[in-house]
Write a protein that holds these residues in place. Structure first.
Motif, PDB file in Angstrom:
ATOM      1  N   LYS A   1       4.782  10.661  -7.793  1.00 43.39           N
ATOM      2  CA  LYS A   1       5.489  10.021  -6.681  1.00 43.39           C
ATOM      3  C   LYS A   1       4.616   9.814  -5.442  1.00 43.39           C
ATOM      4  CE  LYS A   1       9.414  12.320  -6.315  1.00 43.39           C
ATOM      5  NZ  LYS A   1      10.734  12.752  -5.775  1.00 43.39           N
ATOM      6  N   PRO A   2       3.828  10.817  -5.025  1.00 44.90           N
ATOM      7  CA  PRO A   2       3.023  10.611  -3.818  1.00 44.90           C
ATOM      8  C   PRO A   2       1.977   9.507  -3.956  1.00 44.90           C
ATOM      9  CG  PRO A   2       3.197  12.944  -4.323  1.00 44.90           C
ATOM     10  CD  PRO A   2       3.729  12.207  -5.506  1.00 44.90           C
ATOM     11  N   ALA A   3       1.659   9.122  -5.193  1.00 38.98           N
ATOM     12  CA  ALA A   3       0.636   8.093  -5.406  1.00 38.98           C
ATOM     13  C   ALA A   3       1.213   6.689  -5.508  1.00 38.98           C
ATOM     14  CB  ALA A   3      -0.163   8.404  -6.680  1.00 38.98           C
ATOM     15  N   VAL A   4       2.534   6.533  -5.406  1.00 38.56           N
ATOM     16  CA  VAL A   4       3.149   5.209  -5.493  1.00 38.56           C
ATOM     17  C   VAL A   4       2.725   4.368  -4.289  1.00 38.56           C
ATOM     18  CG1 VAL A   4       5.341   3.952  -5.470  1.00 38.56           C
ATOM     19  CG2 VAL A   4       5.103   6.023  -6.852  1.00 38.56           C
ATOM     20  N   PRO A   5       2.247   3.143  -4.510  1.00 38.37           N
ATOM     21  CA  PRO A   5       1.812   2.285  -3.390  1.00 38.37           C
ATOM     22  C   PRO A   5       2.986   1.886  -2.499  1.00 38.37           C
ATOM     23  CG  PRO A   5       0.900   1.509  -5.476  1.00 38.37           C
ATOM     24  CD  PRO A   5       1.938   2.529  -5.818  1.00 38.37           C
ATOM     25  N   ILE A   6       2.710   1.822  -1.194  1.00 39.19           N
ATOM     26  CA  ILE A   6       3.737   1.422  -0.226  1.00 39.19           C
ATOM     27  C   ILE A   6       3.090   0.538   0.838  1.00 39.19           C
ATOM     28  CG2 ILE A   6       3.411   3.480   1.209  1.00 39.19           C
ATOM     29  CD1 ILE A   6       6.444   3.419   1.747  1.00 39.19           C
TER      30      ILE A   6
ATOM     31  N   ARG B   1      -0.438   4.634   0.160  1.00 40.97           N
ATOM     32  CA  ARG B   1       0.266   5.426  -0.844  1.00 40.97           C
ATOM     33  C   ARG B   1       1.279   6.300  -0.114  1.00 40.97           C
ATOM     34  NH1 ARG B   1      -1.906   4.954  -6.329  1.00 40.97           N
ATOM     35  NH2 ARG B   1      -3.858   3.804  -6.095  1.00 40.97           N
ATOM     36  N   LEU B   2       2.342   6.692  -0.807  1.00 40.13           N
ATOM     37  CA  LEU B   2       3.376   7.508  -0.166  1.00 40.13           C
ATOM     38  C   LEU B   2       2.796   8.773   0.465  1.00 40.13           C
ATOM     39  CD1 LEU B   2       6.408   7.344  -2.644  1.00 40.13           C
ATOM     40  CD2 LEU B   2       6.359   6.554  -0.285  1.00 40.13           C
ATOM     41  N   VAL B   3       1.827   9.375  -0.181  1.00 39.14           N
ATOM     42  CA  VAL B   3       1.261  10.621   0.339  1.00 39.14           C
ATOM     43  C   VAL B   3       0.564  10.418   1.682  1.00 39.14           C
ATOM     44  CG1 VAL B   3      -1.053  10.494  -0.718  1.00 39.14           C
ATOM     45  CG2 VAL B   3       0.068  12.720  -0.423  1.00 39.14           C
TER      46      VAL B   3
ATOM     47  N   SER C   1      -4.236   9.619 -10.619  1.00 43.06           N
ATOM     48  CA  SER C   1      -4.437   8.601  -9.588  1.00 43.06           C
ATOM     49  C   SER C   1      -4.300   9.199  -8.190  1.00 43.06           C
ATOM     50  CB  SER C   1      -3.455   7.434  -9.769  1.00 43.06           C
ATOM     51  OG  SER C   1      -2.130   7.834  -9.502  1.00 43.06           O
ATOM     52  N   LEU C   2      -3.450  10.223  -8.044  1.00 47.69           N
ATOM     53  CA  LEU C   2      -3.332  10.896  -6.756  1.00 47.69           C
ATOM     54  C   LEU C   2      -4.624  11.644  -6.428  1.00 47.69           C
ATOM     55  CD1 LEU C   2      -1.590  11.704  -4.333  1.00 47.69           C
ATOM     56  CD2 LEU C   2      -0.803  13.668  -5.653  1.00 47.69           C
ATOM     57  N   ASN C   3      -5.170  12.348  -7.418  1.00 45.00           N
ATOM     58  CA  ASN C   3      -6.448  13.037  -7.213  1.00 45.00           C
ATOM     59  C   ASN C   3      -7.521  12.062  -6.751  1.00 45.00           C
ATOM     60  OD1 ASN C   3      -5.296  15.417  -8.070  1.00 45.00           O
ATOM     61  ND2 ASN C   3      -6.115  15.295 -10.150  1.00 45.00           N
ATOM     62  N   LYS C   4      -7.581  10.907  -7.408  1.00 45.53           N
ATOM     63  CA  LYS C   4      -8.589   9.897  -7.075  1.00 45.53           C
ATOM     64  C   LYS C   4      -8.390   9.387  -5.650  1.00 45.53           C
ATOM     65  CE  LYS C   4     -10.379   5.425  -8.673  1.00 45.53           C
ATOM     66  NZ  LYS C   4     -10.220   4.331  -9.670  1.00 45.53           N
ATOM     67  N   HIS C   5      -7.137   9.131  -5.287  1.00 47.66           N
ATOM     68  CA  HIS C   5      -6.855   8.621  -3.944  1.00 47.66           C
ATOM     69  C   HIS C   5      -7.250   9.646  -2.880  1.00 47.66           C
ATOM     70  CE1 HIS C   5      -4.843   6.455  -0.717  1.00 47.66           C
ATOM     71  NE2 HIS C   5      -4.214   7.580  -0.389  1.00 47.66           N
TER      72      HIS C   5
END
Length: 421
Positions: A27-32, A37-39, A64-68
């Motif tokens: 969820k935190p990695a979803v684009p907004i 990203r949400l995070v 993908s969150l780790n990468k971001h």
């Protein structure tokens, strides 16, 4: 005082309510907003509040969150600042995944123990808001609270969707009720005159907490309580000083497809409730992308991110994400197009044209309305999505889903030329 604070951002569980956007990412990695990203929301709020030691807890689809996080949040090697991922892990004392918000923090306490701190700020990874946490920390200290909960006044119509708190004249929380459906009139609390005028007299928990370090350890260790909102907070009200920190700005939980959709399209308003053009920016990954190129398009209330090539005839109340390509004579209304992670080469485009298959992006002469287009999709020419008068039935249809009339084209989906949805 913020040097005595460590923040924990809860990444949430499987994120099924945001499916299919969470099929391959947490969820935190979803684009907004086309480029974030949400995070980035809770992390930016922390950094603007001078809270620079941040852990992000996650367990589902965390690659993908780790990468971001790795590509975004860099600090001086002479600084104590960090934004680190804590993924669920098996240890000698625990072989289970996180069972809830409190259990996630419990399993992470040994990572916090190496730091000096007095307060723990616990945040959610799926909310949109701008808050100065320094004010909340100061209020926590001034009221001699052991726990502080950020609360927001809500209207009676919204009460059944929240945990509702009752406060005394000192803004100390005296009782809690979880999502009451009826007979909750006696749960009204003291709020500002502005909130009273709007009929917002019930205090809802925002899922944002400040704990004293000593009490947090006491509450979490040696028991099996797994959730803050359902167990830890209600049980603590009778035995500890639990303060309400009232927040009256814009805040929304974007854990469902309809709320996510409206939160994004709301950014295109003339004066949006969540202002991207604030003096305090949202931090995100710095990409070296070219400026967007627009040819022959009528744009109305539209946000366009970097690196786009747009030849559409008309785009209204939409967000166009990074590296989006849109063909000629295409109409897009009320859409969030997330964009792409890379560009196709000219050779790849030629090969696709020779094989009569769609190229990455949105093709020519398309009509797309009320839709979310996930990343790296291939939408062919003459495609019609949600452009008829017929209400679409909710469901999963392979390359796309429908929820509350919103079509969500899945990540990397290929929609052939001439398709009608």
């Amino acid at each position: 005082m913020t040097s005595k604070v460590i923040s924990i951002v809860l990444g949430g569980g499987q994120g099924s309510r945001l499916s299919p956007l969470t099929a391959t990412r947490s969820k935190p990695a979803v684009p907004i907003g086309g480029k974030y990203r949400l995070v980035d929301i809770p992390i930016s709020n922390c950094l603007h509040s001078d809270i620079t030691r941040i852990y992000v807890l996650t367990q589902f689809n965390s690659a993908s969150l780790n990468k971001h996080i790795k590509n975004t949040y860099h600090f001086s090697s002479f600084s104590s600042a960090f934004v680190d991922i804590l993924a669920a892990e098996q240890t000698p004392s625990s072989v289970a995944w996180y069972q809830g918000t409190a259990d996630a923090v419990r399993q992470s306490l040994h990572h916090l123990a190496v730091h000096e701190f007095e307060y723990v700020l616990i945040l959610s990874g799926d909310q949109l808001y701008q808050m100065d946490f320094q004010d909340m920390i100061n209020n926590h200290i001034e009221t001699n609270a052991e726990i502080s909960i950020a609360t927001i006044p809500v209207h009676a119509n919204d009460v059944p969707g929240f945990g509702i708190l009752k406060t005394d004249s000192n803004n100390m929380i005296t009782s809690f009720i979880e999502k009451p459906k009826k007979d909750f009139e006696s749960w009204a609390s003291e709020v500002s005159d502005e909130m009273k005028a709007e009929g917002r007299v019930y205090l809802a928990s925002m899922g944002i907490y400040v704990f004293n370090r000593k009490l947090l350890y006491e509450l979490l260790m040696g028991n099996d309580r797994t959730d803050f909102g359902k167990e830890i907070i209600p049980d603590s009200i009778a035995h500890h000083r639990v303060a309400s920190y009232q927040y009256e700005g814009y805040w929304t939980d974007i854990g469902t497809i309809p709320s996510f959709f409206e939160a994004n399209l709301g950014l295109t308003d003339d004066i949006p409730k969540f202002n991207l053009f604030d003096s305090q920016p949202i931090f995100t990954r710095a990409r070296m992308l070219p400026p967007s190129k627009v040819s022959g398009s009528h744009l109305e209330k539209t946000i366009i991110a970097d690196g786009c090539i747009i030849n559409a005839s008309h785009i209204s109340r939409s967000i166009i994400g990074i590296r989006t390509r849109i063909g000629i004579d295409t109409v897009i209304e009320n859409c969030y197009v997330m964009g792409s992670d890379n560009y196709q080469t000219l050779e790849q485009i030629r090969e696709s044209n020779l094989s009569n298959s769609p190229i990455m992006g949105i093709g020519d002469r398309c009509c797309i309305k009320n839709a979310i287009i996930d990343k790296n999709t291939y939408i062919g020419d003459d495609v019609k999505i949600n452009c008829g008068n017929k209400k679409l039935e909710d469901g999963d249809y392979g390359t796309y889903t429908v929820q509350d009339g919103i079509v969500v084209i899945k990540k990397r989906a290929i929609i052939p030329h001439g398709t009608v949805i």
